[in-house]
Structure formats: C-alpha cells, structure tokens
Design a protein around this motif. Structure first.
Motif, PDB file in Angstrom:
ATOM      1  N   ALA A 196       0.824  -1.206   0.000  1.00 38.86           N
ATOM      2  CA  ALA A 196       0.000   0.000   0.000  1.00 38.86           C
ATOM      3  C   ALA A 196       0.861   1.259   0.000  1.00 38.86           C
ATOM      4  O   ALA A 196       0.543   2.247  -0.676  1.00 38.86           O
ATOM      5  N   VAL A 197       1.944   1.241   0.753  1.00 42.30           N
ATOM      6  CA  VAL A 197       2.856   2.385   0.782  1.00 42.30           C
ATOM      7  C   VAL A 197       3.425   2.645  -0.612  1.00 42.30           C
ATOM      8  O   VAL A 197       3.472   3.783  -1.089  1.00 42.30           O
ATOM      9  N   MET A 198       3.840   1.574  -1.282  1.00 44.69           N
ATOM     10  CA  MET A 198       4.402   1.716  -2.625  1.00 44.69           C
ATOM     11  C   MET A 198       3.344   2.225  -3.606  1.00 44.69           C
ATOM     12  O   MET A 198       3.625   3.086  -4.451  1.00 44.69           O
ATOM     13  N   SER A 199       2.123   1.715  -3.490  1.00 44.23           N
ATOM     14  CA  SER A 199       1.042   2.193  -4.360  1.00 44.23           C
ATOM     15  C   SER A 199       0.709   3.648  -4.068  1.00 44.23           C
ATOM     16  O   SER A 199       0.389   4.425  -4.981  1.00 44.23           O
ATOM     17  N   GLY A 200       0.779   4.024  -2.787  1.00 48.54           N
ATOM     18  CA  GLY A 200       0.514   5.404  -2.419  1.00 48.54           C
ATOM     19  C   GLY A 200       1.539   6.364  -3.009  1.00 48.54           C
ATOM     20  O   GLY A 200       1.196   7.420  -3.535  1.00 48.54           O
ATOM     21  N   ILE A 201       2.817   5.975  -2.932  1.00 50.63           N
ATOM     22  CA  ILE A 201       3.870   6.809  -3.523  1.00 50.63           C
ATOM     23  C   ILE A 201       3.689   6.887  -5.033  1.00 50.63           C
ATOM     24  O   ILE A 201       3.860   7.950  -5.648  1.00 50.63           O
ATOM     25  N   ALA A 202       3.326   5.744  -5.641  1.00 51.10           N
ATOM     26  CA  ALA A 202       3.120   5.713  -7.087  1.00 51.10           C
ATOM     27  C   ALA A 202       1.989   6.648  -7.504  1.00 51.10           C
ATOM     28  O   ALA A 202       2.111   7.414  -8.468  1.00 51.10           O
ATOM     29  N   GLY A 203       0.879   6.600  -6.785  1.00 52.52           N
ATOM     30  CA  GLY A 203      -0.244   7.466  -7.110  1.00 52.52           C
ATOM     31  C   GLY A 203       0.073   8.935  -6.896  1.00 52.52           C
ATOM     32  O   GLY A 203      -0.277   9.791  -7.717  1.00 52.52           O
ATOM     33  N   ALA A 204       0.762   9.237  -5.798  1.00 51.47           N
ATOM     34  CA  ALA A 204       1.136  10.619  -5.513  1.00 51.47           C
ATOM     35  C   ALA A 204       2.084  11.157  -6.583  1.00 51.47           C
ATOM     36  O   ALA A 204       1.964  12.307  -7.030  1.00 51.47           O
ATOM     37  N   TYR A 205       3.015  10.323  -7.018  1.00 53.03           N
ATOM     38  CA  TYR A 205       3.950  10.732  -8.075  1.00 53.03           C
ATOM     39  C   TYR A 205       3.199  11.043  -9.372  1.00 53.03           C
ATOM     40  O   TYR A 205       3.503  12.018 -10.058  1.00 53.03           O
ATOM     41  N   ALA A 206       2.200  10.217  -9.674  1.00 53.41           N
ATOM     42  CA  ALA A 206       1.472  10.388 -10.931  1.00 53.41           C
ATOM     43  C   ALA A 206       0.754  11.730 -10.998  1.00 53.41           C
ATOM     44  O   ALA A 206       0.695  12.359 -12.060  1.00 53.41           O
ATOM     45  N   SER A 207       0.213  12.202  -9.861  1.00 52.91           N
ATOM     46  CA  SER A 207      -0.603  13.422  -9.888  1.00 52.91           C
ATOM     47  C   SER A 207       0.157  14.694  -9.529  1.00 52.91           C
ATOM     48  O   SER A 207      -0.340  15.797  -9.764  1.00 52.91           O
ATOM     49  N   THR A 208       1.364  14.563  -8.968  1.00 55.88           N
ATOM     50  CA  THR A 208       2.086  15.766  -8.552  1.00 55.88           C
ATOM     51  C   THR A 208       3.388  15.991  -9.314  1.00 55.88           C
ATOM     52  O   THR A 208       3.896  17.111  -9.352  1.00 55.88           O
ATOM     53  N   ILE A 209       3.932  14.941  -9.917  1.00 55.56           N
ATOM     54  CA  ILE A 209       5.222  15.070 -10.601  1.00 55.56           C
ATOM     55  C   ILE A 209       5.118  14.673 -12.068  1.00 55.56           C
ATOM     56  O   ILE A 209       5.523  15.426 -12.963  1.00 55.56           O
ATOM     57  N   LEU A 210       4.582  13.492 -12.340  1.00 52.68           N
ATOM     58  CA  LEU A 210       4.508  13.014 -13.721  1.00 52.68           C
ATOM     59  C   LEU A 210       3.605  13.903 -14.564  1.00 52.68           C
ATOM     60  O   LEU A 210       4.011  14.422 -15.609  1.00 52.68           O
ATOM     61  N   THR A 211       2.367  14.063 -14.125  1.00 51.77           N
ATOM     62  CA  THR A 211       1.417  14.985 -14.775  1.00 51.77           C
ATOM     63  C   THR A 211       0.742  15.791 -13.671  1.00 51.77           C
ATOM     64  O   THR A 211      -0.300  15.375 -13.171  1.00 51.77           O
ATOM     65  N   PRO A 212       1.332  16.904 -13.265  1.00 50.98           N
ATOM     66  CA  PRO A 212       0.830  17.656 -12.104  1.00 50.98           C
ATOM     67  C   PRO A 212      -0.561  18.230 -12.340  1.00 50.98           C
ATOM     68  O   PRO A 212      -0.732  19.355 -12.797  1.00 50.98           O
ATOM     69  N   GLY A 213      -1.546  17.437 -12.028  1.00 47.83           N
ATOM     70  CA  GLY A 213      -2.927  17.860 -12.209  1.00 47.83           C
ATOM     71  C   GLY A 213      -3.847  16.754 -11.760  1.00 47.83           C
ATOM     72  O   GLY A 213      -3.406  15.642 -11.454  1.00 47.83           O
ATOM     73  N   TRP A 214      -5.129  17.050 -11.710  1.00 43.01           N
ATOM     74  CA  TRP A 214      -6.081  16.021 -11.311  1.00 43.01           C
ATOM     75  C   TRP A 214      -7.287  16.020 -12.224  1.00 43.01           C
ATOM     76  O   TRP A 214      -7.841  17.065 -12.565  1.00 43.01           O
ATOM     77  N   SER A 215      -7.674  14.826 -12.626  1.00 43.08           N
ATOM     78  CA  SER A 215      -8.943  14.592 -13.309  1.00 43.08           C
ATOM     79  C   SER A 215      -9.350  13.175 -12.999  1.00 43.08           C
ATOM     80  O   SER A 215      -8.486  12.298 -12.807  1.00 43.08           O
ATOM     81  N   ASP A 216     -10.618  12.942 -12.907  1.00 50.92           N
ATOM     82  CA  ASP A 216     -11.104  11.595 -12.601  1.00 50.92           C
ATOM     83  C   ASP A 216     -10.643  10.636 -13.697  1.00 50.92           C
ATOM     84  O   ASP A 216     -10.810  10.899 -14.881  1.00 50.92           O
ATOM     85  N   GLY A 217     -10.039   9.532 -13.299  1.00 53.25           N
ATOM     86  CA  GLY A 217      -9.496   8.597 -14.269  1.00 53.25           C
ATOM     87  C   GLY A 217      -8.037   8.849 -14.592  1.00 53.25           C
ATOM     88  O   GLY A 217      -7.520   8.305 -15.575  1.00 53.25           O
ATOM     89  N   LEU A 218      -7.374   9.654 -13.765  1.00 50.62           N
ATOM     90  CA  LEU A 218      -5.973   9.998 -14.019  1.00 50.62           C
ATOM     91  C   LEU A 218      -5.076   8.758 -14.068  1.00 50.62           C
ATOM     92  O   LEU A 218      -4.178   8.653 -14.903  1.00 50.62           O
ATOM     93  N   ILE A 219      -5.320   7.806 -13.189  1.00 48.13           N
ATOM     94  CA  ILE A 219      -4.460   6.619 -13.113  1.00 48.13           C
ATOM     95  C   ILE A 219      -4.612   5.755 -14.364  1.00 48.13           C
ATOM     96  O   ILE A 219      -3.649   5.139 -14.831  1.00 48.13           O
ATOM     97  N   ALA A 220      -5.810   5.718 -14.921  1.00 50.83           N
ATOM     98  CA  ALA A 220      -6.045   5.136 -16.259  1.00 50.83           C
ATOM     99  C   ALA A 220      -5.481   3.739 -16.442  1.00 50.83           C
ATOM    100  O   ALA A 220      -4.802   3.440 -17.415  1.00 50.83           O
ATOM    101  N   GLY A 221      -5.732   2.857 -15.484  1.00 49.36           N
ATOM    102  CA  GLY A 221      -5.337   1.458 -15.652  1.00 49.36           C
ATOM    103  C   GLY A 221      -3.911   1.134 -15.260  1.00 49.36           C
ATOM    104  O   GLY A 221      -3.476  -0.018 -15.407  1.00 49.36           O
ATOM    105  N   ARG A 222      -3.156   2.110 -14.757  1.00 48.78           N
ATOM    106  CA  ARG A 222      -1.766   1.834 -14.381  1.00 48.78           C
ATOM    107  C   ARG A 222      -1.682   0.784 -13.272  1.00 48.78           C
ATOM    108  O   ARG A 222      -0.723   0.002 -13.204  1.00 48.78           O
TER     109      ARG A 222
END
Length: 307
Positions: A196-222
């Motif tokens: 869970a910790v690793m998934s949490g870091i992964a999700g946080a990275y996706a929305s704040t560093i990789l593509t700094p933004g939020w929209s529903d469906g951002l994770i898109a199957g990752r």
C-alpha cells in the motif's frame, strides 16, 4: 533527432516510475501468498489526496505523506477482510479497489481539471553531464531514483536476507511457516501495508510530478498494468523493473510516433500498452513451468493458524 530521442527515453523512465513502484509493492504482497487486486483504487485515492493537499498547501512532502496514509487505510480494510475474516482475496481486492476509485472521485471533486507546477527534476552531479545517457538517466525526479533503488533492494531482501526467505516460506506453505514459529498473519499484514505504501507513492507521483494535475481517471489502468507486471516479471524484482521500463516506453508510443513523422491514429498507440498487457499475460500463462517455478504456491489462499 537526438533531442527527440533523449526526450522520449527520459520520458519513458519517468512514465515507468509509478508502474515500477506499484508492481514492486504488489510482488512483495504476492510473495506472502496474498493476491491484492486493489492496486488501481489505492493509486487513484492516493493521487487525489496528494494533488489536493499539495495544491492547497504547496507542501509536496505533506501531500505524499497523506497519500501514503490514504492508501494504507484502504489496505487495512483489505487486511481485515482477508486476514481477519478469511474473505475471498480476489473479491475483497476488487471491492476495496472500487472503494478506492470512489473515494478518489470524492476527494478530488473540488480539484477536477486543475493543474499546478510540479517540482523539477534533480540532476546527479557529473553523471548528468555524460552525453546522451546523462539527460536520460541522471536528470530525473528523486522518486524515479527511488523506484529503481526499491527494485534492487527488494531483490536483495528477498534473495539475500533471512527475513526475505521467511517471507517466501510464508507464501509457499503458511502451515509449515507457522509450525516453524513464524507469525504468518503478521508477516502478511506487513507485506500488505508495504504494498500500500508503494502504491501510495506511485499514485502521488502520478498526480504531482509526472502529470501535475487532477482529473477523474488519471491513473487510467496503471494499477492493473502493475499487477500484470508482477506476472510478466515472474515475481522477480529486476525482471519486473525491466517490464516496467518497457511498458513506460509503450505508454509514450504516441509521442514517439508523432516525433518520427508516422501517421498512425493516436487511439491505436494509446491502446497499445493495454493490448500488450493482455498478450504478455497470455504468453506467460501458457508457460506452466515458468509459473510453477516462481509463483508462490499458496497465492490466493487464506490461512488462519489453528490454536
């Protein structure tokens, strides 16, 4: 042309980072015999929390911290169902994953379609000046370096330490592990929390560093790709890392094709990673010997120690 190659390859490493983090976490969980299919939901909930907190406070460290707490909270729900009540792991994982997706929509409803300026990449002194390789490998986010380190350390932990071998024994035969005096439920709980910790870091990275933004469906199957990568890498961390970087490159296929001047519909390139996920799983699953040699024997099976 050289600049285009550097941009695409550097982007592939960045894009692979959340896949690798989540996949390494899931691999450790599955090594204990637990199948957790809530990775997508945990990543989505963490991504929404991380973006919301960072956007409001400007503190990305706080955003990551609360994102990890959010994903850990979901993992505890999963743990209670699976370890406490011996519920079906597949059904429980899917249910918690759906819960995570719902909570992500709730947490991110006030931030829909907002963006922010993310932190810049960090250059490694001297190494970042190496022609071609420097900009690709050594001008990345700290989290990208962390992901590679996590893969290597997990490989070392599982294969070179006593605790890692105990963890694998739990996944092979929890009854024998219990008879040897090992706390099976506790070990599985710690593994689930680590995932869970690793998934949490992964999700946080996706929305704040990789593509700094939020929209529903951002994770898109990752999250689902991460689960597939565990099978693709046959539960071995370094193979999983290779698969993550391969899929990271595929996720940037649309940009690469456009840069090279090929006229291929973007929808085809966008769907390619998911098609490849299905193909890879089908190919690996046909090799029964490969699965038997590497998959934990008790994967998906609950265990409650007899008193």
């Amino acid at each position: 042309m050289t600049d285009t190659i550097i941009f695409i390859l550097a982007g592939a490493f960045a894009t692979a980072t959340p896949l690798l983090l989540a996949a390494i976490g899931e691999a450790v969980v599955e090594k204990t015999g637990v199948m957790n299919l809530s990775v997508e939901g945990m990543m989505a909930f963490a991504a929404a929390v991380a973006f919301g907190v960072t956007h409001q406070t400007g503190d990305i460290v706080l955003g990551f911290g609360l994102a990890v707490l959010a994903s850990t909270a979901l993992s505890l729900v999963f743990s209670v169902l699976v370890l406490g009540f011996s519920a079906n792991q597949i059904v429980s994982g899917l249910a918690v994953g759906i819960l995570g997706l719902g909570l992500s929509g709730l947490a991110g409803r006030h931030f829909e379609n907002l963006t922010m300026i993310g932190p810049g990449n960090q250059s490694v002194p001297v190494l970042s000046d190496i022609p071609l390789l420097g900009p690709i490998l050594f001008q990345q986010s700290v989290i990208t370096y962390l992901a590679f380190a996590a893969a290597f350390l997990t490989w070392w932990f599982l294969g070179r330490t006593r605790q890692g071998r105990i963890l694998k024994v739990v996944g092979e035969d929890p009854a024998i592990a219990h008879n040897l005096g090992f706390a099976v439920v506790r070990i599985r709980l710690f593994a689930i929390i680590f995932g869970a910790v690793m998934s949490g870091i992964a999700g946080a990275y996706a929305s704040t560093i990789l593509t700094p933004g939020w929209s529903d469906g951002l994770i898109a199957g990752r999250g689902w790709i991460a689960v597939a990568l565990v099978v693709f890498g046959t539960w071995r961390p370094l193979r999983i890392a290779f698969g993550a970087y391969l899929f990271g490159a595929l996720l940037l296929g649309d940009l690469a094709v456009q840069a090279m001047g090929f006229r291929i519909p973007s929808q085809i390139m966008t769907s390619l990673p998911y098609v490849m996920t299905i193909v890879v799983l089908a190919a690996v699953s046909r090799n029964a010997l490969l699965i038997r040699l590497n998959a934990p024997v008790s994967l998906g099976q609950n265990y409650r120690p007899s008193k």
